[in-house]
Design a protein around this motif. Structure first.
Motif: not given
Length: 315
Positions: A57-63
């Motif tokens: 979705g458009d939630g928190p991005a992860v690296r």
């Protein structure tokens, strides 16, 4: 080459796969994930969730950061880490095509300011099954916030699973699942013993440094004296047809290295094909630190009195 003939010794061996476990525990998964809670020193299992990874979705991005792309079956504690937007609370992880579910790893402390603003660090330790299929694999990662809102799918981390069985006319292998110091011991038809102190069945090396025909050689002493190398496997390789006759295979708990148990698997390969497999278990209390069965034997031969006979076989 003659096919291997086997005569299993009647032993009370404990099968690693014989323990019944809840389907949601993830302990029977080919990939298992652990993490160390913030402020603690001991790792604990991450949360396993059966089923496919939920849609992004458009939630928190992860690296995801990964410096080692090659994976061997049975690797224990492979480090994986990265960063998550500070609105997130956990990272969902799944290796594409492996297992029946995914893992949830909580976020940790705020990231170093030099990395970037508004980021949380996360880290995990990955344990891989000894039966992990070879081939390329991608890691799927999604960040999630406390309300369950999911971020975009990250598939940048690529891995390649390669076989841990060396090439040879015949190979016998001992592999185990904890960071203890186990030793593979092979007694050949001529009574000569192969162990980490005596890593070849040959009576002498040839002038060019090679082995005489029919001799096998140990490829290393894993976790020797508790210097942990994370291999947790030892192979005896015959580059030419092995000496014909009866062999005895043993496993010895040389040192527990703080582990309470080591589940092991012994395998025999011929021309690259698996011909035999036997599982068992050694306890930390079995550790003998190289005490020999024969008081007159050379110290450190690791012909330990407590070594467990796994099986007898013939080439």
């Amino acid at each position: 080459m003659r096919p291997v003939a086997l005569a299993a010794v009647a032993l009370a061996l404990v099968a690693c796969s014989g323990v019944s476990e809840p389907s949601t525990s993830g302990l029977s998964e080919p990939v298992r994930v652990r993490f160390t809670p913030y402020g603690q020193s001991q790792s604990v299992p991450a949360t396993f969730v059966p089923g496919p990874l939920p849609p992004p979705g458009d939630g928190p991005a992860v690296r995801v950061e990964n410096n080692q792309t090659t994976i061997f079956p049975g690797v224990f504690g492979k480090k994986l880490s990265g960063y998550l937007d500070d609105s997130g609370s956990a990272v969902l992880l799944r290796f594409d095509g492996l297992g029946s579910g995914y893992w949830s790893v909580p976020s940790g402390s705020p990231a170093d300011p030099g990395v970037g603003a508004h980021l949380l660090a996360w880290a995990a330790a990955i344990d891989f099954s000894t039966d992990l299929p070879v081939g390329p694999r991608s890691l799927q990662a999604i960040g999630v916030d406390p309300s369950g809102r999911r971020g975009p799918l990250n598939t940048e981390a690529a891995f390649n699973v390669v076989s841990d069985v060396p090439a040879g006319v015949a190979v016998v292998q001992l592999r185990w699942d904890t960071n203890s110091d186990l030793d593979l011991i092979i007694i050949g038809p001529d009574g000569k013993q192969l162990d980490p102190k005596h890593p070849s069945t040959a009576t002498a090396r040839l002038e060019d440094g090679g082995l005489s025909p029919g001799a096998g050689e140990l490829d290393g002493d894993s976790n020797a004296n508790c210097v942990i190398d994370a291999r947790r496997r030892e192979n005896v390789v015959w580059a030419t047809a092995p000496m014909a006759g009866r062999y005895v295979a043993k496993a010895d708990m040389f040192a527990s290295c703080g582990e309470s148990v080591a589940n092991f698997e012994f395998r025999i390969y011929q021309d690259g094909a698996l011909k035999f497999s036997q599982v068992g278990r050694l306890l930390g209390s079995d550790a003998d630190n190289g005490a020999t069965a024969d008081p007159a034997a050379e110290p450190g031969t690791r012909a330990a009195a407590s070594a467990l006979t796994i099986t007898e076989f013939q080439f």
